[in-house]
Design a protein around this motif. Structure first.
Motif: not given
Length: 348
Positions: A156-170
């Motif tokens: 979702q973040a990438r689709a909304l315009g984030a240049r780079a996005a990664a996943v990490a534990a909350p």
């Protein structure tokens, strides 16, 4: 030693707890946590916080409409202009040396982005997304990295315009962990809870907003568990539930990790923080009578990921409360967010 500035906001507890959980883990660095509301012109931050709380308490559906409006093409631009009110205070708070800026609150992200656009922030900028679902105003193209709590949020973040996005534990406090059998008994004794039988923790965040009263009574009528209700700072709700005969009703709970060690299941209304804390404690999580707007969006993502079942029909509640099924550990990201931030520091 790097100077890291984390900007949060006291809208509820989710943004702040993520900020302080991150600060506690950044050992070896100089870390400062700022409150976005304190950076606004005098008295404005407090008024905005009270207005938001009153909106959720008295007209929750209007928050749904607000988020829909902000999700339109002009939403990010409006958020950026509103965030600009904090620019001067934020620039002064950052000082002459900031090696990394991290935001856990959307308007803070846009305020930091405005500073970058004016050349007043040259340090890397990271955005930590606190909710399972991502709204348009949570994303800014000026950030070097968005850290998401699950792979759907990253998409979702990438689709909304984030240049780079990664996943990490909350980001949750380390005290939220599965309880050993002796700890379960000790926690029940400490909170004056029944030693036998299944207990369901009904919670709705630090402000106790939403259909908490109806949820608590629905849980009680299920006959499968005993409700334990955490009302947060909502003392009126606490007093009313006690007057209506519910035996285990708390106001503000300082030791929420301890209370979670006492129960068998958590029923929440799709707050991102509560879900993350309960999952870290190894508890099954149900979403029920969720909040409009971000509550429903979070509920949908949690349900799709298999992390928290969204109970839409009260007739399904009893069976769900009786179930001991827990999310698979594989459904929850295990990556540590700290290496992601260290890489940004290396680039600074």
């Amino acid at each position: 030693m790097a100077r890291i500035v984390i900007v949060s906001a006291r809208f509820g507890a989710g943004h702040d707890r993520a900020a302080y959980a991150l600060a506690d883990r950044l050992n070896g660095h100089e870390v400062e946590v700022l409150d976005f509301l304190d950076l606004l012109p005098p008295a404005l931050g407090g008024r905005l916080c009270r207005l938001y709380r009153r909106q959720l308490q008295t007209a929750p559906r209007s928050w749904d409409w607000t988020l829909r409006a902000l999700g339109g093409p002009r939403g990010a631009a409006l958020a950026s202009r509103a965030a600009g009110l904090a620019r001067r205070g934020l620039r002064e708070a950052l000082g002459d040396r900031t090696d990394l800026a991290v935001s856990t609150y959307p308007l803070a992200s846009h305020a930091l982005a405005r500073l970058r656009g004016r050349g007043e922030l040259t340090a890397p900028l990271a955005v930590y997304l606190t909710d399972p679902a991502v709204h348009r105003i949570c994303v800014t193209g000026a950030a070097d990295l968005h850290i998401a709590p699950n792979h759907l949020a990253r998409q979702q973040a990438r689709a909304l315009g984030a240049r780079a996005a990664a996943v990490a534990a909350p980001l949750v406090a380390s005290a939220f962990r599965p309880a050993a059998p002796p700890e379960r008994r000790q926690a029940r004794e400490a909170f004056g809870l029944p030693g036998e039988g299944r207990l369901a923790l009904v919670t709705a965040g630090s402000w106790g907003v939403g259909q908490v009263r109806r949820t608590a009574h629905d849980v009680a009528r299920s006959g499968t568990v005993t409700p334990v209700v955490a009302c947060g700072s909502n003392t009126a709700l606490r007093d009313r539930l006690r007057a209506e005969g519910l035996a285990h009703v708390f106001g503000w709970v300082e030791d929420m990790p301890g209370l979670m060690r006492a129960v068998d299941v958590v029923v929440q209304n799709a707050g991102g923080l509560t879900s993350s804390e309960a999952l870290a404690a190894g508890l099954p999580v149900l979403t029920y009578r969720c909040l409009p707007g971000h509550g429903r969006a979070n509920a949908a993502v949690l349900d799709r990921l298999g992390l928290a079942r969204w109970i839409r029909d009260p007739a399904d509640l009893a069976a769900a409360l009786a179930s001991e099924d827990r999310p698979s550990p594989a459904a929850q990201p295990a990556e540590d967010p700290l290496p992601l931030l260290e890489k940004l520091l290396d680039r600074a």
